[in-house]
Scaffold this motif. Sequence first.
Motif, short mmCIF file in Angstrom:
data_model
loop_
_atom_site.label_atom_id
_atom_site.label_comp_id
_atom_site.label_asym_id
_atom_site.label_seq_id
_atom_site.Cartn_x
_atom_site.Cartn_y
_atom_site.Cartn_z
N GLY A 1 -2.96 -29.47 51.37
CA GLY A 1 -2.32 -29.56 50.06
C GLY A 1 -1.35 -28.44 49.78
O GLY A 1 -0.63 -27.96 50.66
N SER A 2 -1.34 -27.98 48.53
CA SER A 2 -0.32 -27.03 48.08
C SER A 2 -0.40 -25.69 48.79
O SER A 2 0.57 -24.94 48.82
CB SER A 2 -0.42 -26.81 46.58
N LEU A 3 -1.56 -25.36 49.37
CA LEU A 3 -1.68 -24.07 50.06
C LEU A 3 -0.80 -24.00 51.31
O LEU A 3 -0.41 -22.92 51.73
CB LEU A 3 -3.15 -23.82 50.46
N VAL B 1 2.34 -22.05 50.94
CA VAL B 1 2.23 -20.59 50.83
C VAL B 1 2.13 -20.07 52.27
O VAL B 1 1.29 -20.53 53.02
CB VAL B 1 0.97 -20.19 50.03
N ARG C 1 -1.42 -15.87 52.59
CA ARG C 1 -2.81 -16.33 52.46
C ARG C 1 -3.77 -15.29 53.04
O ARG C 1 -4.79 -14.96 52.44
CB ARG C 1 -2.98 -17.66 53.21
N LEU D 1 -2.47 -14.23 45.82
CA LEU D 1 -2.10 -15.58 46.23
C LEU D 1 -1.16 -16.25 45.22
O LEU D 1 -0.17 -16.87 45.59
CB LEU D 1 -3.34 -16.45 46.40
N VAL D 2 -1.51 -16.09 43.92
CA VAL D 2 -0.70 -16.73 42.88
C VAL D 2 0.71 -16.13 42.85
O VAL D 2 1.70 -16.85 42.68
CB VAL D 2 -1.40 -16.62 41.50
N ALA E 1 2.49 -17.67 45.59
CA ALA E 1 2.70 -19.09 45.30
C ALA E 1 3.86 -19.28 44.34
O ALA E 1 4.67 -20.20 44.50
CB ALA E 1 1.42 -19.70 44.73
N PHE E 2 3.97 -18.40 43.34
CA PHE E 2 5.08 -18.50 42.38
C PHE E 2 6.41 -18.34 43.09
O PHE E 2 7.41 -18.98 42.75
CB PHE E 2 4.96 -17.40 41.30
N LEU F 1 6.47 -21.72 45.84
CA LEU F 1 6.25 -23.12 45.42
C LEU F 1 7.26 -23.55 44.36
O LEU F 1 7.70 -22.75 43.56
CB LEU F 1 4.84 -23.29 44.89
N GLU G 1 -7.30 -33.91 47.47
CA GLU G 1 -6.28 -33.84 48.51
C GLU G 1 -6.72 -34.57 49.77
O GLU G 1 -5.90 -35.04 50.54
CB GLU G 1 -5.95 -32.38 48.83
N VAL H 1 1.12 -24.38 41.76
CA VAL H 1 0.61 -23.01 41.82
C VAL H 1 -0.86 -22.98 41.41
O VAL H 1 -1.69 -22.34 42.05
CB VAL H 1 1.44 -22.06 40.90
N SER I 1 -3.02 -25.47 41.57
CA SER I 1 -3.89 -26.14 42.54
C SER I 1 -4.04 -25.28 43.79
O SER I 1 -5.11 -25.24 44.40
CB SER I 1 -3.39 -27.55 42.84
N ALA I 2 -2.99 -24.52 44.17
CA ALA I 2 -3.11 -23.59 45.30
C ALA I 2 -4.15 -22.52 44.97
O ALA I 2 -5.00 -22.18 45.79
CB ALA I 2 -1.77 -22.95 45.62
#
Lengths: 118, 236
Positions: A71-73, A76, A81, A110-111, A114-115, A118, B38, B166, B168-169
């Motif tokens: 998924g969204s990870l 990143v 990570r 992480l956030v 991600a900002f 993403l 997911e 963001v 969900s990550a």
Amino acid sequence: MMDILRAPFSEWYPFLFILLAGALPTQIWRWLGAVFAKSLDEESEFLNWVKAIATALVAGLIAKLVVFPSGSLIDVPLWARLSALLLGYGVFFLTRPKIIYGILVGEVVLVSAAFFYL
Amino acid sequence: MGEKAFSYWYWQGVRHLLSIPACILMMSFVGFGGLSAEAGLTPSQTMVLAFTTWALPSAVVVVGAVLNDVPFYATVFAVVLASVRLMPMTMALIPFLKSSQTKTWHLVFASNFIAITAWVFAMRLVPELPREGRFAFFIGFAFTLAIINTCVAGLANYFSASLPPVASAALVFLTPIYFLLSMTAAARIKTEYWAIGAGLVLGPAFHLITPETDLLWCGLLGGSFAYLINLFGKRT
């Protein structure tokens, strides 16, 4: 997976898979534990070995979730990570036995990444 | 156990749900709900998985199996290995929950709700309580914790599509970091530290070599290495 069961029970297959591959192999240890609560030594060498295997397995799962995420990870980058995990881990060693600060630092790192990505 | 006494101790247990470990666990289940979404699991599948395993490592292994199309036998094997730790945990806690009025099925029922959070909590608080209230107290905490988190996982799964990426990550990341930290915090002997280190390296390594049975090899080789290195260390 169980292809034979997949076609005729397609609607119920996921639940069957969850119960047979997830719930039963998990609960069996609890039932055994409740039954053997008196007769087995928790400090025995055999159980130490088994516990070590289980611990390494769960650690391997943790690393896989971070190195090969879903998924969204995925978006990143790997270094971000890993940095989040290692920095969180480092903070945990400074503030142990509390785990909340390590989790917060890891999530903040992480956030932030991600900002940016993403 | 009188009706009054049971409900009194039951609610004493429920009261403790407002604690930091319980909140972290709840957030982990939000993360788990996102992960299961997911992997393509529906909310009802997610809830059945969360409640019937009531062990995040097992549930995550199953979700991983669905994601990577792992064969049935390999999933069973991985879940069996990932849950072994529940047996010594159960054996350590059950004697504390016994009283003259608890029946065997009471204890087997209680054992279904033993997992890291409830176990750490119960081992700390239960021995200080009077015997007749312990079973009700544990059920009040652990059973309610399971019910709430089952709903949390289902809701998180249902709403995860509408979450910004963001968020969900951040939630998906919560599961590995929560486990790594709580597992290290719970480690008592050197073998476990070695096992954590070996597992962290061997998990991804074996994923590249043999993706279908990677966790099995990671556990067997990493765990045996950790066990032997500790044994060797003791003798020299």
